[in-house]
Design an enzyme around this catalytic site. Structure first.
Site, PDB file in Angstrom:
ATOM      1  N   ALA A  46       0.762  -1.552  -0.140  1.00  0.00           N
ATOM      2  CA  ALA A  46       0.076  -0.229   0.137  1.00  0.00           C
ATOM      3  C   ALA A  46       0.939   1.031   0.025  1.00  0.00           C
ATOM      4  O   ALA A  46       1.963   0.847   0.963  1.00  0.00           O
ATOM      5  CB  ALA A  46      -0.964   0.164   1.047  1.00  0.00           C
ATOM      6  N   VAL A 135      17.399   1.011  13.694  1.00  0.00           N
ATOM      7  CA  VAL A 135      19.209   1.660  14.851  1.00  0.00           C
ATOM      8  C   VAL A 135      20.180   0.368  14.067  1.00  0.00           C
ATOM      9  O   VAL A 135      20.648  -0.952  13.867  1.00  0.00           O
ATOM     10  CB  VAL A 135      19.242   1.170  15.660  1.00  0.00           C
ATOM     11  CG1 VAL A 135      20.024   1.939  16.686  1.00  0.00           C
ATOM     12  CG2 VAL A 135      18.107   1.559  16.530  1.00  0.00           C
ATOM     13  N   GLY A 137      20.915   0.829  10.559  1.00  0.00           N
ATOM     14  CA  GLY A 137      21.243   0.171   9.562  1.00  0.00           C
ATOM     15  C   GLY A 137      20.846  -1.385   9.473  1.00  0.00           C
ATOM     16  O   GLY A 137      19.928  -1.474  10.229  1.00  0.00           O
ATOM     17  N   LYS A 208      17.398   6.708  18.648  1.00  0.00           N
ATOM     18  CA  LYS A 208      17.778   5.659  19.122  1.00  0.00           C
ATOM     19  C   LYS A 208      18.737   5.172  20.022  1.00  0.00           C
ATOM     20  O   LYS A 208      18.718   3.414  20.462  1.00  0.00           O
ATOM     21  CB  LYS A 208      19.213   4.905  17.579  1.00  0.00           C
ATOM     22  CG  LYS A 208      18.681   5.476  16.704  1.00  0.00           C
ATOM     23  CD  LYS A 208      19.490   5.783  14.865  1.00  0.00           C
ATOM     24  CE  LYS A 208      18.904   5.198  13.841  1.00  0.00           C
ATOM     25  NZ  LYS A 208      19.510   6.045  12.543  1.00  0.00           N
TER      26      LYS A 208
HETATM   27  N1  HSE Z   1      18.766   9.542   8.709  1.00  0.00           N
HETATM   28  C1  HSE Z   1      19.362   8.352   8.967  1.00  0.00           C
HETATM   29  C2  HSE Z   1      20.544   7.720   9.171  1.00  0.00           C
HETATM   30  C3  HSE Z   1      18.661   6.541   8.346  1.00  0.00           C
HETATM   31  O1  HSE Z   1      20.893   9.278   8.236  1.00  0.00           O
HETATM   32  O2  HSE Z   1      21.284   7.465   9.461  1.00  0.00           O
HETATM   33  C4  HSE Z   1      18.849   5.720   9.364  1.00  0.00           C
HETATM   34  O3  HSE Z   1      18.094   5.812  10.312  1.00  0.00           O
END
Ligand code: HSE
Length: 442
Positions: A46, A135, A137, A208
């Site tokens: 969606a 947190v 990536g 985070k």
């Molecule tokens: N905007 C965030 C960063 C993306 O630059 O780390 C990942 O959480």
């Protein structure tokens, strides 16, 4: 174990990360099935934008704007929330939980502010909420804290947790370019939040850290309690001086326990000078790294891409696989989402910044005329702040303002603040002094 032949996934939000999720599910279908035992099927998506070509094959996937229909679709076992923001995202997550669906989200802002409501609802309904992508990536740091480090008392946690700011700091240092120019490049590369102030003002890292502090210390702290400073004030002078003093500048999220049972905790986000020889100093570009020190394990470092389409999708799909196992076993709640059982998550006082003790880097901006530096040095001396080294940049041929860059000996932050308050009030000091903490404990 049920006799299901597939596990169905519904994705809300086909932006950068959502597109990556669709790609990973397709590209790695075979290996995912080898690990899960059944295919993971993206049943429907969606999004409000049905026109843009995202460069991913959506054949066989129902794609429309019907989020309620996606949530209630009996073929959807797990709902992924990748819309970001607060109200719509919270509402859709709570509705998915209410409908008995497991949820995957990357929304650290939402969890930092409304995590308790969401986790309580999931526990009550017997479903799980997974959020590894929120947190670090692609780095599985949450799974490490919840499970890999579960035997330890955590002594400290230091993280480079925002890819955008780490990219900006690295590029500013390397090229001498201005902050705005480099930030624009980070946005174009797809690292930044929709609102980049969340990145550059340290807010994203503080979101985070709220989650990490809960997992590391069982601390139910609120995001607003975390002292947070961003990177906007930094100039090329700071990078040059840091280099001469033996440091690099990183935006760190820091958490430490004080007392045997971490009765109080340090939790703070700010630009930090870290020794050039430390591992964290060498984490460049959009990479993230989290150093966790546990009493049994000692020092550890988790490193990887902290932002971007495919690394973040890796974490989202990893969560999907974990939850798909729960679907197959018709179970939930194997591990508490924040590592500590909900009743063990308690409010803990955050150690005030005034109590910190350490070296500091200072950038004074003062008129370049005789006696000004002596005045500053005596204010520092009166407050028992010792000067370790000083760099004064040459004047441009007039008595204009010049930067004076200084490293202090370790001192109490309350004393330093008192000194800076006086110094910034002096007539010859023409801009607020920039203060960056040095972190030796790395
Ligand atoms: N905007 C965030 C960063 C993306 O630059 O780390 C990942 O959480």
């Amino acid at each position: 174990m049920s006799e299901r032949r597939t596990v169905g996934v519904g994705l809300v939000g086909l932006g950068t990360i959502g597109t990556g999720v669709a790609k990973v599910i397709q590209q790695n279908a075979a290996v995912i099935e080898q690990r899960l035992g059944v295919p993971l099927r993206l049943v429907r998506i969606a999004d409000l934008d049905l026109e843009t070509d995202r460069g991913v094959d959506l054949s066989g996937i129902r794609f429309d704007s019907d989020t309620p229909g996606l949530i209630s679709d009996p073929e959807v076992d797990i709902v992924i929330e990748l819309v970001g923001g607060y109200d719509f995202a919270r509402d859709l997550i709570l509705k998915a939980i209410d409908a008995g669906k497991h949820v995957v989200t990357a929304n650290k802002a939402l969890l930092a502010l409304h995590g308790k409501q969401i986790f309580d609802a999931a526990l009550k309904r017997g479903v799980d909420v997974a959020f590894e992508a929120s947190v670090g990536g692609g780095i599985p740091i949450l799974r490490s804290l919840r499970e890999g480090f579960a035997a330890n008392r955590i002594l400290s946690l230091h993280g480079i947790m925002n890819g955008t700011t780490n990219y900006v700091l690295t590029e500013m240092e390397k090229t001498g370019e201005l902050f705005d120019v480099v930030l624009k490049r980070a946005q174009d590369l797809g690292y930044a939040e929709a609102d980049p102030t969340f990145d550059v003002d340290g807010i994203d890292a503080a979101h985070k850290l709220t989650l990490l502090a809960a997992m590391a210390y069982g601390a139910a702290i609120t995001f607003e309690e975390i002292p947070t400073e961003g990177i906007r004030a930094l100039t090329p002078f700071d990078f040059e001086a840091a280099d001469e003093f033996g440091y690099r500048i990183k935006l760190l999220g820091i958490a430490k326990g004080h007392g045997r049972d971490a009765e109080r905790i340090e939790a703070r986000v700010h630009p930090t000078l870290v020794s050039k020889g430390s591992l964290l100093a060498n984490v460049d570009g959009a990479m993230n790294a989290v150093a966790v020190t546990g009493d049994a394990v000692g020092r550890t470092l988790s490193y990887g891409a902290g932002a971007g389409e495919m690394p973040t999708a890796s974490a989202v799909v990893g969560d999907l696989i974990e939850l798909a196992r729960e679907v197959l076993r018709e179970s939930s709640g194997r591990v508490a989402p924040l590592s500590y059982l909900p009743e063990e998550l308690v409010p803990k006082p955050i150690v005030p910044l005034d109590e910190l003790y350490g070296r500091a880097y200072l950038r004074f901006t003062m008129l370049d005329r005789p006696g000004v530096f002596g005045h500053i040095a005596s204010v520092l001396g009166e407050n028992e702040i010792g000067i370790e080294s000083v760099i004064q940049k040459g004047r441009g041929g007039s008595f204009d303002s010049v930067p004076v860059l200084m490293q202090t000996y370790p001192s109490k932050e309350s004393a330093l603040r008192s000194a800076l308050e006086i110094i910034d009030g002096l007539e010859d000091v023409t801009a607020p002094t920039v203060h960056i903490r040095v972190e030796e404990d790395l």
